[in-house]
Design an enzyme around this catalytic site. Sequence first.
Site, PDB file in Angstrom:
ATOM      1  N   THR A 141      -5.642   2.687  14.763  1.00  0.00           N
ATOM      2  CA  THR A 141      -5.999   3.898  14.771  1.00  0.00           C
ATOM      3  C   THR A 141      -6.014   4.516  13.254  1.00  0.00           C
ATOM      4  O   THR A 141      -7.036   5.163  12.701  1.00  0.00           O
ATOM      5  CB  THR A 141      -5.518   4.787  15.659  1.00  0.00           C
ATOM      6  OG1 THR A 141      -5.961   4.295  16.874  1.00  0.00           O
ATOM      7  CG2 THR A 141      -5.982   6.109  15.728  1.00  0.00           C
ATOM      8  N   CYS A 142      -4.825   4.529  12.530  1.00  0.00           N
ATOM      9  CA  CYS A 142      -4.516   5.219  11.416  1.00  0.00           C
ATOM     10  C   CYS A 142      -4.888   4.786  10.323  1.00  0.00           C
ATOM     11  O   CYS A 142      -4.835   3.455   9.788  1.00  0.00           O
ATOM     12  CB  CYS A 142      -2.920   5.177  11.500  1.00  0.00           C
ATOM     13  SG  CYS A 142      -2.523   6.161  10.085  1.00  0.00           S
TER      14      CYS A 142
END
Length: 366
Positions: free
Chosen positions: A45-46
């Site tokens: 996600t990051c």
Amino acid sequence: MSSKSFSNKKGEFKAQSSVFRETISSEHPVYKPAKGRYWLYVALTCPWAHRTLITRALKGLTSVIGCSVVHWHMDERGWRFVEAGDEKTDERDWFDVAGGITSTRLNNSTPAAGVCNDAHRLLADGTDEPHYGYKRLSELYFKTKPDYDARFSVPVLWDLKTRTIVNNESSDIIRILNSSAFDEFVEDEPRQVDLLPQSLRPQIEELNSWVYENINVGVYKAGFTESAEVYEREVANLFHYLDKLETLLREKYARLEAEYGESSKDKILARYFVVGDRLTEADVRLYPTIIRFDVIYHQHFKCNLATIRGGYPSIHMWLRNMYWRHNAFQRTTDFNHIKLGYTRSQPRINPLGITPLGPKPDIIPI
């Protein structure tokens, strides 16, 4: 963590400073290069973790530095791992994937509504922690520093020998991976990749400085603010710098087109990068933000003056060039994790946890 954790009293987003800032080199008294000694903990996600995954893949280090991927859903206790249970994984699962896990190779059209926040699919929702059986990323932080009292961020570059965090600052980690420290453990071709060539370093540093503050962090300044006034100011600033980036790339494409001719698209795209005529750290640091823009930042962070695909043709061409022509970028991009991670982990911004269906496709073919 809610977005509240990231805002000051004025409602402005404030990034956390990284605590662990060691390096790896043959000259370092403790952290010396070795195959299999270091481990990378990331979230797909990051965007900050994403840049380390891209670098790891470009440098041919997927067989040298292993990787664990946290679950896409961040709850009030931070990032967690998927427990393996009775499921068996091959050692290659931890090294061969260029950042990824199973879902990067699945059809991304699976309806998000059918995926629960506590989904427990090993090598799809995340991986387990294979060394200590840890259930939470926080355990790595407390193992290194028992009195640690800040956020448990990714990426984490971990030393299996001393059982400590070497570094948790993404800009440091990509330079550690890009250095010659691990060259003896990789094949000849990746060894030649240098994302920070000395001749281009001043240009890379200059571009990184305004991209980081105004685009990489700019989307968060807009999305995490708790003030309408701050939001409007930060969105205007973000799009001002997207305009600047669009101009830079438009002029670069025009120069290459003048050199090769309109019909020589492949030759143009082979040199179509943000700094110089080669792939550099500047592309690696910019890409994770731009690939997330249309699918997340446009709607979730209300950065909606324009989409990349609809309002910035030169940036859009650069983005598709990175994704479709460079395997390290495509294989480390997991749209499932990106969409679910943001929309389900930030209830102050999206209290119902509904994940939007569009835009489709996630990225347009080149």
